[in-house]
Motif scaffolding. Structure first.
Motif, mmCIF file in Angstrom:
data_model
loop_
_atom_site.group_PDB
_atom_site.id
_atom_site.type_symbol
_atom_site.label_atom_id
_atom_site.label_comp_id
_atom_site.label_asym_id
_atom_site.label_seq_id
_atom_site.Cartn_x
_atom_site.Cartn_y
_atom_site.Cartn_z
ATOM 1 N N ILE A 9 11.015 1.841 3.929
ATOM 2 C CA ILE A 9 10.042 2.669 3.200
ATOM 3 C C ILE A 9 9.197 1.792 2.270
ATOM 4 C CG2 ILE A 9 9.797 4.492 1.472
ATOM 5 C CD1 ILE A 9 12.309 5.788 2.666
ATOM 6 N N LEU A 10 9.859 0.886 1.551
ATOM 7 C CA LEU A 10 9.142 0.009 0.621
ATOM 8 C C LEU A 10 8.160 -0.893 1.347
ATOM 9 C CD1 LEU A 10 12.068 -1.077 -1.757
ATOM 10 C CD2 LEU A 10 10.381 0.716 -2.126
ATOM 11 N N SER A 11 8.546 -1.376 2.529
ATOM 12 C CA SER A 11 7.684 -2.294 3.286
ATOM 13 C C SER A 11 6.423 -1.613 3.795
ATOM 14 C CB SER A 11 8.461 -2.889 4.468
ATOM 15 O OG SER A 11 8.768 -1.881 5.431
ATOM 16 N N VAL A 12 6.448 -0.287 3.898
ATOM 17 C CA VAL A 12 5.255 0.467 4.320
ATOM 18 C C VAL A 12 4.502 0.992 3.108
ATOM 19 C CG1 VAL A 12 4.452 2.498 5.587
ATOM 20 C CG2 VAL A 12 6.325 1.113 6.511
ATOM 21 N N TYR A 13 5.267 1.451 2.110
ATOM 22 C CA TYR A 13 4.664 2.110 0.945
ATOM 23 C C TYR A 13 3.763 1.171 0.144
ATOM 24 C CZ TYR A 13 4.393 4.437 -3.613
ATOM 25 O OH TYR A 13 3.948 4.991 -4.778
ATOM 26 N N TYR A 14 4.249 -0.015 -0.181
ATOM 27 C CA TYR A 14 3.478 -0.896 -1.060
ATOM 28 C C TYR A 14 2.191 -1.418 -0.420
ATOM 29 C CZ TYR A 14 7.138 -0.677 -4.557
ATOM 30 O OH TYR A 14 8.017 -0.222 -5.520
ATOM 31 N N PRO A 15 2.194 -1.788 0.875
ATOM 32 C CA PRO A 15 0.897 -2.141 1.482
ATOM 33 C C PRO A 15 -0.102 -0.980 1.480
ATOM 34 C CG PRO A 15 2.680 -3.039 2.795
ATOM 35 C CD PRO A 15 3.316 -2.155 1.771
ATOM 36 N N LEU A 16 0.382 0.240 1.750
ATOM 37 C CA LEU A 16 -0.513 1.407 1.701
ATOM 38 C C LEU A 16 -1.054 1.619 0.288
ATOM 39 C CD1 LEU A 16 1.355 4.015 3.962
ATOM 40 C CD2 LEU A 16 -0.755 2.782 4.484
ATOM 41 N N LEU A 17 -0.190 1.410 -0.696
ATOM 42 C CA LEU A 17 -0.610 1.546 -2.093
ATOM 43 C C LEU A 17 -1.719 0.550 -2.422
ATOM 44 C CD1 LEU A 17 0.344 3.310 -4.523
ATOM 45 C CD2 LEU A 17 1.721 1.349 -5.242
ATOM 46 N N ALA A 18 -1.558 -0.680 -1.948
ATOM 47 C CA ALA A 18 -2.570 -1.710 -2.201
ATOM 48 C C ALA A 18 -3.866 -1.411 -1.455
ATOM 49 C CB ALA A 18 -2.028 -3.082 -1.790
ATOM 50 N N VAL A 19 -3.744 -0.967 -0.208
ATOM 51 C CA VAL A 19 -4.930 -0.680 0.608
ATOM 52 C C VAL A 19 -5.760 0.436 -0.007
ATOM 53 C CG1 VAL A 19 -5.667 0.301 2.825
ATOM 54 C CG2 VAL A 19 -4.002 -1.546 2.775
ATOM 55 N N PHE A 20 -5.101 1.425 -0.570
ATOM 56 C CA PHE A 20 -5.837 2.518 -1.215
ATOM 57 C C PHE A 20 -6.209 2.176 -2.655
ATOM 58 C CE2 PHE A 20 -5.732 6.201 -4.066
ATOM 59 C CZ PHE A 20 -6.795 6.934 -3.541
ATOM 60 N N GLY A 21 -5.248 1.658 -3.415
ATOM 61 C CA GLY A 21 -5.429 1.510 -4.851
ATOM 62 C C GLY A 21 -6.418 0.449 -5.265
ATOM 63 N N VAL A 22 -6.396 -0.707 -4.610
ATOM 64 C CA VAL A 22 -7.303 -1.795 -5.012
ATOM 65 C C VAL A 22 -8.769 -1.404 -4.797
ATOM 66 C CG1 VAL A 22 -8.006 -4.172 -4.526
ATOM 67 C CG2 VAL A 22 -5.577 -3.610 -4.715
ATOM 68 N N PRO A 23 -9.165 -0.938 -3.593
ATOM 69 C CA PRO A 23 -10.564 -0.502 -3.432
ATOM 70 C C PRO A 23 -10.924 0.674 -4.334
ATOM 71 C CG PRO A 23 -9.515 -0.800 -1.287
ATOM 72 C CD PRO A 23 -8.433 -0.858 -2.310
ATOM 73 N N ALA A 24 -9.983 1.597 -4.539
ATOM 74 C CA ALA A 24 -10.268 2.772 -5.377
ATOM 75 C C ALA A 24 -10.587 2.356 -6.807
ATOM 76 C CB ALA A 24 -9.080 3.737 -5.362
ATOM 77 N N ASN A 25 -9.825 1.433 -7.353
ATOM 78 C CA ASN A 25 -10.087 0.978 -8.716
ATOM 79 C C ASN A 25 -11.356 0.146 -8.804
ATOM 80 O OD1 ASN A 25 -7.921 1.802 -10.713
ATOM 81 N ND2 ASN A 25 -6.641 1.044 -9.062
ATOM 82 N N VAL A 52 -9.642 -1.355 -14.863
ATOM 83 C CA VAL A 52 -9.377 -2.798 -14.766
ATOM 84 C C VAL A 52 -7.885 -3.070 -14.957
ATOM 85 C CG1 VAL A 52 -9.764 -5.047 -15.862
ATOM 86 C CG2 VAL A 52 -11.692 -3.505 -15.470
ATOM 87 N N ALA A 53 -7.273 -2.409 -15.956
ATOM 88 C CA ALA A 53 -5.838 -2.587 -16.193
ATOM 89 C C ALA A 53 -5.027 -2.127 -14.986
ATOM 90 C CB ALA A 53 -5.410 -1.811 -17.443
ATOM 91 N N ASP A 54 -5.399 -0.978 -14.410
ATOM 92 C CA ASP A 54 -4.709 -0.491 -13.208
ATOM 93 C C ASP A 54 -4.870 -1.462 -12.048
ATOM 94 O OD1 ASP A 54 -3.800 1.754 -14.480
ATOM 95 O OD2 ASP A 54 -5.405 3.065 -13.769
ATOM 96 N N LEU A 55 -6.050 -2.046 -11.922
ATOM 97 C CA LEU A 55 -6.294 -3.028 -10.861
ATOM 98 C C LEU A 55 -5.406 -4.255 -11.067
ATOM 99 C CD1 LEU A 55 -7.940 -3.945 -8.389
ATOM 100 C CD2 LEU A 55 -9.660 -4.832 -9.989
ATOM 101 N N MET A 56 -5.267 -4.707 -12.306
ATOM 102 C CA MET A 56 -4.409 -5.852 -12.605
ATOM 103 C C MET A 56 -2.946 -5.541 -12.294
ATOM 104 S SD MET A 56 -6.333 -8.348 -13.511
ATOM 105 C CE MET A 56 -7.456 -7.693 -12.262
ATOM 106 N N VAL A 57 -2.518 -4.316 -12.576
ATOM 107 C CA VAL A 57 -1.145 -3.909 -12.235
ATOM 108 C C VAL A 57 -0.933 -4.020 -10.725
ATOM 109 C CG1 VAL A 57 0.475 -1.976 -12.154
ATOM 110 C CG2 VAL A 57 -0.838 -2.407 -14.233
#
Length: 331
Positions: A9-25, A52-57
């Motif tokens: 679950i972690l190996s799928v969840y974190y890449p999806l989080l990055a794929v959505f979260g980085v462009p969104a921020n 910016v802080a969320d992007l750094m996280v």
């Protein structure tokens, strides 16, 4: 839970989080920086700083830590000094994100409820000073995290990896520091966000009722703006507290039981709860864009334009090409 289920679950969840979260921020930063959302400079600065802080996280905690550990288990990022720096910047980014949310709540409270103080406090200059102070204090507060780790292995005289020092759970100074960290982030932040947002919402409801009674109209644009302010405040408060609650409870458990942070025994219920807590906490770094989109019509409009922009030029060129070909056939 099966030993292989959570890692999968972690190996799928974190890449999806990055794929959505980085462009969104990044989109949030660009849209708000353009200044087309009809927001004051004060609000804009806070929202940009939070993004910016969320992007750094996401960069330090998700990309350089979680995803790196899963897919690139040994690299130059695992040198002990680099590892400690990475963890320190992750903590600094997280504290900045939390306390900028608190500062935003305080600013909205003063702007809406304290009319006399509003002209002096709710200014672009004040917001820049507050943001700078929060970032500086976050860096100062989390400096000890750089020295709370020690090398995990020594390979060919080179220190690799970093693990919590054995004295972290027993030395009074470290115990006091961990309690201070837990009290400040997130429990003090919980209290302040709930306090100021509750007072702000109460003030909005009271003044909106009085305004409706006076105007005898349900289509008052000022009432509608205040309704959107309530939605934004409730969404930000509820989102932050809900997504941080589990990991906060885990922090208390570590300090009052024999459990330790960062265990890898996925058959242990506390380890599973801790990992789920981190998943939810990091999700909070990607949800503000959704909240802004729901609460702010102009932000939503600008977001749609930004998403459509990369496709606009190719579509325009294709239309122009077929238009010329069609005109050539007709002639």
């Amino acid at each position: 839970m099966d030993l292989t289920t959570l890692p999968l679950i972690l190996s799928v969840y974190y890449p999806l989080l990055a794929v959505f979260g980085v462009p969104a921020n990044i989109l949030t930063i660009v849209i708000l920086s353009n200044g087309k959302c009809s927001l004051s400079k004060c609000i804009t600065y806070y929202m940009v700083a939070m993004a910016v802080a969320d992007l750094m996280v996401l960069i330090f905690d998700v990309l350089l830590y979680k995803i790196k550990e899963i897919y690139f288990p040994k690299s130059f990022l695992d040198y002990s000094q680099t590892c400690s720096l990475k963890i320190t910047f992750s903590f600094i980014s997280t504290d900045c994100s939390v306390w900028l949310t608190v500062a935003f709540s305080v600013d909205r409270f003063i702007s809406i409820c304290c009319q006399k103080l509003r002209t002096k406090y709710c200014t672009a200059h004040t917001s820049v000073v507050v943001i700078a102070v929060i970032c500086g204090l976050s860096a100062l507060q989390n400096f000890p995290t750089y020295v709370m780790n020690e090398p995990g292995q020594i390979i060919d005289s080179t220190p690799w990896f970093c693990v919590l020092k054995a004295t972290f759970y027993t030395l009074p100074s470290w115990i006091a520091y961990l309690w201070l960290e837990t009290i400040l982030t997130p429990f003090a932040a919980f209290f302040l966000i709930l306090l100021f947002n509750s007072l702000t919402i109460r003030h909005i409801l009271v003044t909106s009722k009085a305004r409706r009674d006076f105007r005898s109209s349900s289509n008052d644009p000022e009432v509608e703006n205040r309704r959107k302010s309530i939605i934004l405040l409730i969404a930000i408060s509820g989102n932050f507290i809900f997504l941080w609650m589990l990991i906060s409870v885990c922090q208390i458990f570590v300090q009052t039981t024999q459990n330790e942070f960062y265990n890898t025994d996925y058959s242990d219920s506390f380890t599973v709860a801790e990992q789920v807590g981190y998943m939810l906490q990091l999700l909070s770094s990607c949800t503000n864009t959704v909240i802004y989109g729901v609460a702010q019509t102009k932000f939503r409009s600008e977001l749609k334009e930004m998403i459509k922009y990369p496709f606009a030029l190719p579509i325009k060129l294709i239309k122009a090409r077929y238009s010329r070909r069609w005109n050539g056939l007709l002639s």
